[in-house]
Every structure is written in C-alpha cells, then in structure tokens.
Design a protein around this motif. Structure first.
Motif, short mmCIF file in Angstrom:
data_model
loop_
_atom_site.label_atom_id
_atom_site.label_comp_id
_atom_site.label_asym_id
_atom_site.label_seq_id
_atom_site.Cartn_x
_atom_site.Cartn_y
_atom_site.Cartn_z
N PHE A 123 -0.44 3.46 -2.65
CA PHE A 123 -1.90 3.42 -2.78
C PHE A 123 -2.51 4.63 -2.08
O PHE A 123 -2.33 4.81 -0.87
CB PHE A 123 -2.44 2.11 -2.18
CG PHE A 123 -3.87 1.83 -2.54
CD1 PHE A 123 -4.23 1.53 -3.85
CD2 PHE A 123 -4.87 1.84 -1.58
CE1 PHE A 123 -5.54 1.25 -4.18
CE2 PHE A 123 -6.18 1.56 -1.89
CZ PHE A 123 -6.51 1.26 -3.21
N LYS A 130 -8.04 5.37 -4.35
CA LYS A 130 -8.06 3.95 -4.72
C LYS A 130 -7.22 3.65 -5.96
O LYS A 130 -7.54 2.75 -6.74
CB LYS A 130 -9.50 3.44 -4.93
CG LYS A 130 -10.46 3.79 -3.80
CD LYS A 130 -10.01 3.24 -2.47
CE LYS A 130 -11.01 3.59 -1.36
NZ LYS A 130 -10.52 3.17 -0.03
N ASN A 131 -6.18 4.43 -6.19
CA ASN A 131 -5.22 4.09 -7.24
C ASN A 131 -3.81 4.33 -6.71
O ASN A 131 -3.62 4.76 -5.57
CB ASN A 131 -5.49 4.87 -8.54
CG ASN A 131 -5.58 6.37 -8.30
OD1 ASN A 131 -4.87 6.92 -7.46
ND2 ASN A 131 -6.43 7.05 -9.04
N TYR A 143 -5.81 7.65 -1.38
CA TYR A 143 -7.20 7.64 -0.94
C TYR A 143 -8.19 7.58 -2.11
O TYR A 143 -9.36 7.31 -1.91
CB TYR A 143 -7.50 8.88 -0.09
CG TYR A 143 -7.43 10.18 -0.86
CD1 TYR A 143 -8.57 10.74 -1.42
CD2 TYR A 143 -6.23 10.85 -1.01
CE1 TYR A 143 -8.50 11.92 -2.13
CE2 TYR A 143 -6.16 12.04 -1.72
CZ TYR A 143 -7.29 12.58 -2.27
OH TYR A 143 -7.22 13.74 -2.98
N SER A 154 0.82 -1.22 0.00
CA SER A 154 0.00 0.00 0.00
C SER A 154 0.85 1.27 0.00
O SER A 154 0.33 2.35 0.24
CB SER A 154 -0.92 0.00 1.23
OG SER A 154 -0.14 -0.03 2.42
#
Length: 432
Positions: free
Chosen positions: A196, A200-201, A198, A193
C-alpha cells in the motif's frame, strides 16, 4: 434399567442418527456434471484459432498488422521463438499447444492487456491454461532475454553511453538517466499494508536506468509500494553499487572545451525524487519564493534534456504494452514477471531495429530550441498502471563533494560548456 429399556434407548438413538444423516445427505449440494470433457470451441483451435489462421494470414499479407498484433516484425518473432521455444514447449498425451501459440498469446496479452476470457475466445484455449501460459512464458522471456538485452554494462559500454549523451544531448560525462515508477496492482490477498503506497493504492516499484538510445541498462523490479522512494534506491542492487562506487564507471575525465584541467567523475541524472551524489546529479529546486537564478535554470535545462530520455522510455513502454493501461490483477510474483518480460521485450525490439516500434514523432524532441511533446504522452492514460515516484524537496544530506561538483557543472554550462548548446539562452528567455 432393564434390558428391554436399554435396547429401546439404543434403537431410539440409532433412529435419530439415521434421520440426521439422511437430512444432511438430502441438503448436501450435488456436484454439477460437466457438459463436456473438452469444450467443442477449444477443439477448433487449429481451424479457427488466431494463431493458426489470423496470424499466419497477416504475416503474409500485412506486415504492419502483424507488428500491431505482436509488437514486432515477423522475423523478430521467429528469432524470439527460436530463443524461448525450447523452454516453453510442452509434452502431453493430447495434442499440446505449440510454443509459437504460447508466445503469441503472451505477446497479445502484454500488447493489449486483454482479459483471460477474451484471449480464450480468440485463441481457443481454456482460461486456466491461458493463465498458466502467460505466467510461465513471461518468466522464460526474462530468463532467456536478460543475459542478451540487459547485460551489466562494462567500462567500455559506459564510455559509449557517455559519448552518445554528449553528442546527442550536450551533456558530457553522463552515462545514464534514472527514474522510477509505481506499477499499480490489485490488492494481494492478506498482504496488509505491504504493497500500500502513499497514493492510496497497491503497487510494486520499477526502477530503471536507460542510455541515450532509449534502451534500459539497469532495472530493479518488485520493491514494495509501501517503501519510501529513497529506500527503493538504497535497497536496490543498482543503488547499493552506486553508493559503493562499484558500477564499473569510467575514470574521471576532462569536460570538453574546459580550460581549468579539472577531471570530473561520470554520473547519472535523475529528477527531484533522487538524492544528490557525486555520481548522481539532480536539478536545483526552486527557492521559497518560487524563483530561481538564471545560471541554475541553465543547469536544470541541460540536465532535463538528458533526463527526459528515461521519461520517454517509460512512455513508449506504456504506449506499446497496454497491460500498463490498467491495474494489473495478478499475484505479485506474476506481476514482477510481467514487468520483467515487458522491459526485456522493449530492449529486444529496439535491438532488432523494428522501425514501427517508435518513430521520431513518438518521442519528445527539440526543433529550433522548442520542445515538442511525443505522441506517447497522448497515448499513455493518466490513471494507468505506471505512476511517478513521490518528489523529494531539497538536496537533504548531500555531501560536500556532490554539492561542489554540481556547482562546478553549473558554472561550466554557463561558461565554456555553453558552446555545446549555444541555444540554451534563447530557451531560458522564452521560458521566462
């Protein structure tokens, strides 16, 4: 067990091993033989490749097409080649790819975002070589151009920036506009993550500051997309210098047509994503009922005129370098170098005064107090590689000094400072 039985057992075991070995050998995949040592298409680079044919043709017959191909004039291309050529030149037993071709491949990749196979067919260069050329050339562009086009501003340069903001955008004591963008990338292998965000990419962060002439003055590239937006600023070199007041900012000075004799520090302007500090002004937020007093609207309007410059800088960057029109599929280190190269090329082309790079219609402008959106807003895709940082709500832990300074500026813009933008009341009334 007799000797005869032992020999029979050994012979049986040997036969079994031989049969297993033969079976494995028969099932083992044979390596496919190459059809060519070098593909015949690649051998036609001189006679049919883009660099030795199309580029030379449009250089002579169509300067605008040359600009559209490389994003700069032929003279700027030649000057850039003289700067980076020695560092991207290669020696080989075979005929090596010329520095000019390497630079043209990289510029075309950044300008269009074309895939490596597409560039391979156009320039007649193998795909793995294309990949290496782009990675190496982007790094060289950053290393060579950074000291030239992104010098750390000294006090005299910042005074010049302040004068331009005051003259062009009626905002005295402002020395720059700041904003940040997420650069969307393909999910790195085994990164978890880390990148990653907020939205979602996966992304890295580009933090940029510009002057009133639409040029970057500070950049910080490569922060993890998972970092909070406040953390991006605080952990960047620019943010650390901002918090310690070590950015060579000029001494506080009087505001134009000010009558109380109070000297005000110089500051940067940003949107709601950034904290309020004495050297970083952000707009007022709307109240809980969604309304805002008129004097705060005037303050926000005066700030937004200057802050809009950095929005336009990012917009022009995306419109001209269409690698940002899609998710960038490369290692994070390579993405960092791609973004760095684009930032440096933006400043380089601006310094070279390439008229086609952007014109008045391409950027946001005001005509009789009415805001007219620039053409870049229609060219930049909604789901491109550059996306906004998350907005913060409220000033949070703003210091008393910063709050007092913002209040003073608000009163100034609604008082004696209104003479710098006398149309502001009409704009606010039309908005209401």
């Amino acid at each position: 067990m007799s000797d005869v039985e032992v020999k029979a057992l050994l012979l049986g075991s040997t036969a079994t091993l031989l049969s297993i070995k033969l079976k494995l050998k028969s099932t083992k995949k044979t390596r496919k033989r190459k059809r060519f040592g070098i593909h015949p298409m690649l051998l036609q680079r001189k006679s049919q490749g883009f660099y030795d044919n199309l580029i030379n043709e449009i250089r002579i017959h169509d300067p605008y097409m040359f600009f559209n191909f490389t994003r700069m004039s032929s003279s700027s291309f030649d000057k850039l080649l003289s700067l980076v050529g020695p560092d991207i030149a290669k020696k080989s037993l075979r005929e090596s790819i010329s520095p000019g071709c390497r630079l043209a491949i990289t510029l075309r990749f950044l300008a269009t975002g074309d895939s490596y196979p597409s560039l391979s067919y156009s320039f007649r260069v193998a795909v793995p070589t294309i990949c290496n050329i782009i990675r190496e050339t982007c790094l060289v562009l950053w290393n060579v151009l950074f000291p030239i086009v992104l010098k750390t501003p000294n006090e005299e340069m910042l005074k010049k920036f302040e004068k331009e903001f005051c003259t062009k955008w009626s905002l005295p004591n402002c020395v720059g506009a700041i904003d940040g963008k997420h650069v969307t990338i393909q999910a790195p292998y085994k990164s978890g993550s880390t990148f990653f965000n907020y939205k979602k990419n996966f992304s890295i962060v580009l933090l940029g500051v510009c002057n009133a002439d639409y040029m970057f003055t500070y950049v910080d590239i490569g922060a993890y997309g998972s970092q909070s937006d406040g953390g991006v600023l605080n952990q960047s070199q620019f943010g650390q210098k901002l918090s310690t007041n070590s950015l060579n900012l000029p001494s506080p000075k009087l505001l134009p047509v000010s009558s109380n004799g109070l000297q005000i520090p110089h500051f940067f302007v940003g949107d709601e994503a950034f904290p309020l500090r004495s050297n970083l002004m952000r707009p007022y937020s709307k109240g809980r009922n969604g309304t805002m007093p008129e004097d705060e609207k005037i303050f926000n309007y005066r700030l937004s005129r200057a802050r809009r410059i950095i929005e336009n800088v990012f917009g022009i960057l995306v419109a001209r370098f269409r690698i940002f029109h899609r998710t960038i599929n490369a290692f994070p280190e390579t993405v960092d170098n791609i973004v760095k190269a684009c930032v440096c090329l933006h400043n380089y082309i601006r310094m070279e005064n390439n008229e086609c790079y952007f014109q008045n219609e391409d950027i946001d402008r005001e005509v009789d107090g009415k805001l007219i959106s620039g053409r870049w807003r229609t060219e930049a895709p909604v789901d491109g590689a550059l996306t906004n940082l998350r907005l913060r709500l409220g000033a949070r832990n703003s210091g008393e000094t910063a709050l007092a300074m913002r209040t003073y500026l608000k009163e100034y813009f609604n008082g004696s400072g209104a003479s710098l933008a006398p149309w502001q009341w009409n704009v606010i009334n039309k908005t209401n």
